[in-house]
Scaffold this active site. Sequence first.
Site, PDB file in Angstrom:
ATOM      1  N   ASN A  77      57.043  28.978  34.514  1.00 52.99           N
ATOM      2  CA  ASN A  77      56.590  27.771  35.141  1.00 52.99           C
ATOM      3  C   ASN A  77      57.372  26.594  35.105  1.00 52.99           C
ATOM      4  O   ASN A  77      57.239  25.704  35.901  1.00 52.99           O
ATOM      5  CB  ASN A  77      55.440  27.503  34.316  1.00 52.99           C
TER       6      ASN A  77
ATOM      7  N   TYR B 206      64.465  21.138  46.159  1.00 52.69           N
ATOM      8  CA  TYR B 206      63.029  21.487  45.959  1.00 52.69           C
ATOM      9  C   TYR B 206      62.266  22.748  46.659  1.00 52.69           C
ATOM     10  O   TYR B 206      62.161  23.652  46.197  1.00 52.69           O
ATOM     11  CB  TYR B 206      62.016  20.254  45.269  1.00 52.69           C
TER      12      TYR B 206
ATOM     13  N   LYS C  95      62.123  26.453  46.150  1.00 52.46           N
ATOM     14  CA  LYS C  95      60.827  27.438  45.858  1.00 52.46           C
ATOM     15  C   LYS C  95      60.515  28.512  47.099  1.00 52.46           C
ATOM     16  O   LYS C  95      59.940  29.448  46.889  1.00 52.46           O
ATOM     17  CB  LYS C  95      59.549  26.482  46.150  1.00 52.46           C
TER      18      LYS C  95
HETATM   19  P1  NAD Z   1      55.545  18.971  34.734  1.00 52.98           P
HETATM   20  O1  NAD Z   1      56.577  17.943  34.897  1.00 52.98           O
HETATM   21  O2  NAD Z   1      54.149  18.386  34.280  1.00 52.98           O
HETATM   22  O3  NAD Z   1      55.968  19.967  33.480  1.00 52.98           O
HETATM   23  C1  NAD Z   1      56.925  20.674  33.777  1.00 52.98           C
HETATM   24  C2  NAD Z   1      57.324  21.584  32.521  1.00 52.98           C
HETATM   25  O4  NAD Z   1      58.792  22.163  32.614  1.00 52.98           O
HETATM   26  C3  NAD Z   1      57.431  20.917  31.334  1.00 52.98           C
HETATM   27  O5  NAD Z   1      56.699  21.286  30.267  1.00 52.98           O
HETATM   28  C4  NAD Z   1      58.459  20.818  30.803  1.00 52.98           C
HETATM   29  O6  NAD Z   1      58.976  20.566  29.547  1.00 52.98           O
HETATM   30  C5  NAD Z   1      59.309  22.055  31.484  1.00 52.98           C
HETATM   31  N1  NAD Z   1      60.804  21.534  31.740  1.00 52.98           N
HETATM   32  C6  NAD Z   1      61.275  21.029  32.576  1.00 52.98           C
HETATM   33  N2  NAD Z   1      62.742  21.033  32.698  1.00 52.98           N
HETATM   34  C7  NAD Z   1      62.907  21.944  31.760  1.00 52.98           C
HETATM   35  C8  NAD Z   1      63.769  22.732  31.162  1.00 52.98           C
HETATM   36  N3  NAD Z   1      65.253  21.996  31.686  1.00 52.98           N
HETATM   37  N4  NAD Z   1      64.071  23.434  30.214  1.00 52.98           N
HETATM   38  C9  NAD Z   1      62.942  23.748  29.781  1.00 52.98           C
HETATM   39  N5  NAD Z   1      61.637  23.516  30.141  1.00 52.98           N
HETATM   40  C10 NAD Z   1      61.799  22.464  31.115  1.00 52.98           C
HETATM   41  O7  NAD Z   1      55.342  19.645  35.899  1.00 52.98           O
HETATM   42  P2  NAD Z   1      54.279  20.550  36.543  1.00 52.98           P
HETATM   43  O8  NAD Z   1      53.439  19.674  37.643  1.00 52.98           O
HETATM   44  O9  NAD Z   1      53.112  20.995  35.337  1.00 52.98           O
HETATM   45  O10 NAD Z   1      54.930  21.859  37.375  1.00 52.98           O
HETATM   46  C11 NAD Z   1      54.851  22.833  36.654  1.00 52.98           C
HETATM   47  C12 NAD Z   1      55.276  23.839  37.652  1.00 52.98           C
HETATM   48  O11 NAD Z   1      54.539  23.890  38.869  1.00 52.98           O
HETATM   49  C13 NAD Z   1      56.969  23.601  38.324  1.00 52.98           C
HETATM   50  O12 NAD Z   1      57.514  24.737  38.716  1.00 52.98           O
HETATM   51  C14 NAD Z   1      56.504  23.121  39.732  1.00 52.98           C
HETATM   52  O13 NAD Z   1      57.624  23.022  40.470  1.00 52.98           O
HETATM   53  C15 NAD Z   1      55.224  23.684  39.859  1.00 52.98           C
HETATM   54  N6  NAD Z   1      54.436  22.882  41.134  1.00 52.98           N
HETATM   55  C16 NAD Z   1      53.890  21.631  40.798  1.00 52.98           C
HETATM   56  C17 NAD Z   1      53.033  21.054  41.502  1.00 52.98           C
HETATM   57  C18 NAD Z   1      52.304  19.950  41.340  1.00 52.98           C
HETATM   58  O14 NAD Z   1      51.731  19.188  42.306  1.00 52.98           O
HETATM   59  N7  NAD Z   1      52.313  19.333  39.810  1.00 52.98           N
HETATM   60  C19 NAD Z   1      52.792  21.581  42.863  1.00 52.98           C
HETATM   61  C20 NAD Z   1      53.468  22.783  43.033  1.00 52.98           C
HETATM   62  C21 NAD Z   1      54.311  23.431  42.228  1.00 52.98           C
END
Ligand code: NAD
Length: 247
Positions: A90, A155, A159
């Site tokens: 994730n 990005y 994906k």
């Molecule tokens: P967020 O920024 O709230 O959380 C990201 C998580 O990744 C955190 O727990 C952070 O500690 C961890 N992280 C970041 N860099 C890291 C590293 N170098 N090593 C270890 N952990 C690391 O993000 P989110 O929105 O919860 O996103 C989670 C996933 O969902 C991601 O892969 C993101 O691409 C995907 N996503 C999010 C959205 C959205 O709208 N939030 C949409 C599509 C996809």
Amino acid sequence: MLKGKVAIVTGGTRGIGFEIVRKYLANGAKVILFGSRQETVEKALAKLHEENAAWEVEGMWPQLTDAAAVEKAVLEVKEKYNQIDILVNNAGISQSTPLYQYTPEEFDKVIDLNIKAVFYAILPTAKVMKEQGGGCIINTSSMVSISGQPAGVGYPTSKFAVNGLTISLARELGKDNIRVNAVAPGVTRTDMVAALPEQTVQAISSKIPIGRVGEPEEVANAFLYLASDLASYVTGEILSVDGASKA
Ligand code: NAD
């Protein structure tokens, strides 16, 4: 739905990952969350234990972009729990830098975490899963893996790669009883969205047919389904949870 299962969730300290961890724990799994820093991992664990002291959850903070560090952490989990049934990749970073301001370093940073780290986590875990007779890997894609996005090209590129890796590994690992799927969230209310310019969020939101952004729990529900036996014949799937955003 996950009683007796052992799950690793990367980036489990906040946002979507944190909700996946909560959902898995509430459904009977033991969870090892991988975070980026000891401090944020401990904060997340305290929050979870406050909610339910009986939940079996612990945290580690290997550098996800370091293949050897990730392998070491995965093998420690295997040593301690004797099995790894579910791996959720994730952790991810996003950015929206226009091409003319983009640097190679910025591109590398996105690719390193969003693609390479996913591969690094799968490599040792899939070997454990093969040995134990099966398992389930769920990657985190995005709606931009289908539509692309108008800035921050690294990005969506990352994906698209996650989808390719997911579908290809589903084909390769099916014979080992390892299912490989991805969830493709739309705009979801997390810190990552808070970091986007408000104008960008509004522009995206106005195009969402269901009329709102998603909640982390709604995305976590898809991770629960795919990890459960309800999805026993589902593999190689990119499951959109996006209110029909890409339609
Ligand atoms: P967020 O920024 O709230 O959380 C990201 C998580 O990744 C955190 O727990 C952070 O500690 C961890 N992280 C970041 N860099 C890291 C590293 N170098 N090593 C270890 N952990 C690391 O993000 P989110 O929105 O919860 O996103 C989670 C996933 O969902 C991601 O892969 C993101 O691409 C995907 N996503 C999010 C959205 C959205 O709208 N939030 C949409 C599509 C996809």
